[in-house]
Scaffold this active site. Structure first.
Site, PDB file in Angstrom:
ATOM      1  N   SER A 137      39.556  36.997  53.821  1.00  0.00           N
ATOM      2  CA  SER A 137      40.308  36.717  52.830  1.00  0.00           C
ATOM      3  C   SER A 137      41.087  35.958  53.967  1.00  0.00           C
ATOM      4  O   SER A 137      41.507  36.875  54.807  1.00  0.00           O
ATOM      5  CB  SER A 137      41.032  37.668  52.052  1.00  0.00           C
ATOM      6  OG  SER A 137      41.663  37.629  51.496  1.00  0.00           O
ATOM      7  N   LYS A 163      37.524  33.139  51.996  1.00  0.00           N
ATOM      8  CA  LYS A 163      37.719  33.234  50.996  1.00  0.00           C
ATOM      9  C   LYS A 163      39.394  32.913  50.957  1.00  0.00           C
ATOM     10  O   LYS A 163      40.139  32.967  52.100  1.00  0.00           O
ATOM     11  CB  LYS A 163      38.041  35.077  50.148  1.00  0.00           C
ATOM     12  CG  LYS A 163      39.291  34.879  48.756  1.00  0.00           C
ATOM     13  CD  LYS A 163      39.103  36.243  48.719  1.00  0.00           C
ATOM     14  CE  LYS A 163      39.818  37.204  48.776  1.00  0.00           C
ATOM     15  NZ  LYS A 163      39.847  39.052  47.916  1.00  0.00           N
ATOM     16  N   LYS A 165      43.546  32.472  50.314  1.00  0.00           N
ATOM     17  CA  LYS A 165      44.003  32.382  49.009  1.00  0.00           C
ATOM     18  C   LYS A 165      44.915  31.595  49.014  1.00  0.00           C
ATOM     19  O   LYS A 165      45.245  30.481  49.917  1.00  0.00           O
ATOM     20  CB  LYS A 165      45.616  33.334  49.562  1.00  0.00           C
ATOM     21  CG  LYS A 165      44.860  34.996  50.556  1.00  0.00           C
ATOM     22  CD  LYS A 165      45.117  35.772  49.098  1.00  0.00           C
ATOM     23  CE  LYS A 165      44.511  37.264  49.260  1.00  0.00           C
ATOM     24  NZ  LYS A 165      44.059  38.091  48.337  1.00  0.00           N
ATOM     25  N   ASP A 190      41.412  32.870  45.753  1.00  0.00           N
ATOM     26  CA  ASP A 190      42.022  33.289  45.121  1.00  0.00           C
ATOM     27  C   ASP A 190      43.427  33.484  45.223  1.00  0.00           C
ATOM     28  O   ASP A 190      44.231  33.229  45.541  1.00  0.00           O
ATOM     29  CB  ASP A 190      41.933  35.194  45.986  1.00  0.00           C
ATOM     30  CG  ASP A 190      42.609  36.410  45.104  1.00  0.00           C
ATOM     31  OD1 ASP A 190      43.228  36.425  44.677  1.00  0.00           O
ATOM     32  OD2 ASP A 190      43.068  37.896  45.795  1.00  0.00           O
ATOM     33  N   GLU A 215      39.443  33.525  41.742  1.00  0.00           N
ATOM     34  CA  GLU A 215      39.675  34.957  41.749  1.00  0.00           C
ATOM     35  C   GLU A 215      41.431  35.194  41.214  1.00  0.00           C
ATOM     36  O   GLU A 215      41.910  34.527  41.777  1.00  0.00           O
ATOM     37  CB  GLU A 215      39.738  36.216  42.895  1.00  0.00           C
ATOM     38  CG  GLU A 215      39.862  37.774  43.128  1.00  0.00           C
ATOM     39  CD  GLU A 215      40.011  37.767  44.009  1.00  0.00           C
ATOM     40  OE1 GLU A 215      38.954  37.313  45.300  1.00  0.00           O
ATOM     41  OE2 GLU A 215      40.398  39.173  44.426  1.00  0.00           O
ATOM     42  N   ASP A 240      40.232  40.635  38.874  1.00  0.00           N
ATOM     43  CA  ASP A 240      41.086  41.822  39.909  1.00  0.00           C
ATOM     44  C   ASP A 240      41.852  42.716  39.265  1.00  0.00           C
ATOM     45  O   ASP A 240      41.508  43.454  38.983  1.00  0.00           O
ATOM     46  CB  ASP A 240      40.875  40.645  41.497  1.00  0.00           C
ATOM     47  CG  ASP A 240      41.656  42.380  41.911  1.00  0.00           C
ATOM     48  OD1 ASP A 240      41.819  42.826  42.559  1.00  0.00           O
ATOM     49  OD2 ASP A 240      42.182  41.218  43.492  1.00  0.00           O
ATOM     50  N   LYS A 264      37.505  47.136  42.929  1.00  0.00           N
ATOM     51  CA  LYS A 264      38.777  47.506  44.840  1.00  0.00           C
ATOM     52  C   LYS A 264      38.244  49.404  44.392  1.00  0.00           C
ATOM     53  O   LYS A 264      39.421  49.223  43.035  1.00  0.00           O
ATOM     54  CB  LYS A 264      39.620  46.920  43.689  1.00  0.00           C
ATOM     55  CG  LYS A 264      40.171  46.437  45.392  1.00  0.00           C
ATOM     56  CD  LYS A 264      41.430  45.119  45.569  1.00  0.00           C
ATOM     57  CE  LYS A 264      41.437  43.091  45.865  1.00  0.00           C
ATOM     58  NZ  LYS A 264      42.801  43.171  45.204  1.00  0.00           N
ATOM     59  N   GLY A 292      39.464  44.397  48.931  1.00  0.00           N
ATOM     60  CA  GLY A 292      40.082  44.934  50.081  1.00  0.00           C
ATOM     61  C   GLY A 292      41.090  45.276  49.479  1.00  0.00           C
ATOM     62  O   GLY A 292      41.921  44.847  48.998  1.00  0.00           O
TER      63      GLY A 292
END
Ligand code: OSB
Ligand code: MG
Length: 371
Positions: A137, A163, A165, A190, A215, A240, A264, A292
């Site tokens: 991530s 991934k 952000k 995400d 996400e 999420d 998670k 995570g």
């Protein structure tokens, strides 16, 4: 039999991150968390509370978790002998929410239970894979070259799934450039709730980038608007923040708010609830993956065991220790294999990998709660 828990110790840990981690809601330079040590049957079990210092990802904080543990969860735990962590989790249900606080203590009980049973966590949970594919991530950076350096480093290390952000001002153009440079890599984004339904065009503009998933684009507490957005996109939405329980997941799937679930353990109150969500998704043919919270080795090894279950068909946010820390509190640390996988622990509990001297080194505060 899990047995009687005689005492629980809490430790506030602060470890420097090797690289600052920035999301749409915050920038972190250190990993701060609570380590839980449960003592019983002459054994000790460790768990990790993943709540952050500020209530920006969800409503919990390190301080609220400390309070919940000291004043409610631990006193309720110390008063009786437990059959197994499932019975314990059931007994904590009257205490509303506070999922991260619960998950940290449950993790410690699972570590203990694993030792009592002489079975690894993966064995206890029915995980069948001995290695699991993992991704990385990557946070928001100050500039494109800085992000590309991070991507290059991750690809070179062997990660096959990236991934990114995103947030308004750091989205379509950034993702498009990474996709242009890495046409083959598995890519996902995400948003950590940084958008609203007014931003549909942002997600439409990413439809041709072959993303595995988007996400949590919309509000942290929303399911309805996500269903509207998913109806307008070919790309899968993955929830999420919005999912705290099997029931939340059932409702999200019923409303077609998403096609993939990020599990998670911290966010859903622990591994018992994670297993229930995994089972529900499997019965609906919905892929899940293990999310995570920049866990230390303690939470990371437990998450890896969870990710070994059959339904976890997408790479998890379970990178090697070195991606986060110069020195993890477990030894040996979690490492990445050349095929982009991480080996699932086969040992009982933490397998003696916890380095207590390092825990003490990073420890800022300790409290012992006994009867
Ligand atoms: O939204 O998945 C998230 C880290 C902190 C809080 C929220 C998130 C994350 C990550 C990091 O994306 C995942 C990891 O532990 O590598
Ligand atoms: Mg997320």
């Amino acid at each position: 039999m899990l047995g009687l828990i005689e005492a629980v110790e809490l430790r506030l840990i602060s470890m420097p991150l090797v690289h600052p981690f920035e999301t749409s809601f915050m920038r972190e330079t250190d990993k701060d968390c609570i380590l839980v040590r449960a003592l019983g049957s002459g054994l000790e079990g460790w768990g990790e509370v993943v709540a952050m210092p500020e209530p920006l990802y969800n409503e919990e904080t390190i301080a609220t978790c400390w309070h919940m543990l000291v004043d409610f969860l631990i006193p309720k735990t110390l008063r009786r002998a437990w059959k197994d962590p499932g019975e314990w989790a059931q007994a904590m249900r009257p205490l509303r929410r506070n999922y991260m606080a619960k998950a940290g203590l449950e993790g410690a009980l699972w570590d203990l239970y694993s030792q009592v049973q002489g079975k690894s966590l993966a064995q206890l949970w029915g995980g069948r894979r001995s290695r699991v594919p993992v991704g990385v991530s990557l946070g928001i950076e100050a500039s494109m070259p800085e992000l590309l350096a991070q991507v290059e480093q991750a690809v070179e290390a062997g990660y096959r799934r990236i991934k990114l952000k995103i947030k308004p001002t750091w989205d379509v153009a950034v993702v498009r450039e990474v996709r242009r440079l890495y046409p083959q890599i598995q890519l996902q984004v995400d948003a950590n709730s940084a958008y609203t339904l007014d931003d549909v065009e942002v997600f439409r503009a990413m439809e041709d980038l072959d993303l595995l998933l988007i996400e949590q684009p919309l509000a942290h507490d929303d399911i309805i608007d996500h269903a509207t957005l998913q109806g307008q996109l070919a790309t899968a939405i993955c929830l999420d923040e919005s999912i705290h329980s099997r029931d939340d997941c059932r409702k999200a799937l019923q409303l077609q708010a998403c096609r993939i679930i990020n599990i998670k353990p911290g966010r859903v109150g622990g591994f018992c609830e994670s297993l229930r969500i995994h089972e529900l998704c499997q019965s609906h043919g919905v892929p899940v993956w293990c999310g995570g919270m920049l866990e230390t080795g303690v939470g990371r090894l437990q998450n890896l065991a969870l990710a070994s279950l059959d339904g976890f068909t997408l790479p998890g946010d379970l990178s090697a220790s070195a991606r986060y820390f110069r020195e993890d509190i477990i030894d040996p640390p979690v490492t990445l294999e050349s095929d982009g996988c991480v080996v699932v622990p086969t040992h009982v509990g933490l397998g003696g990998r916890l380095d207590l001297s390092r825990v003490e080194h990073y420890c800022q505060k300790m409290e012992l709660i006994a009867k």
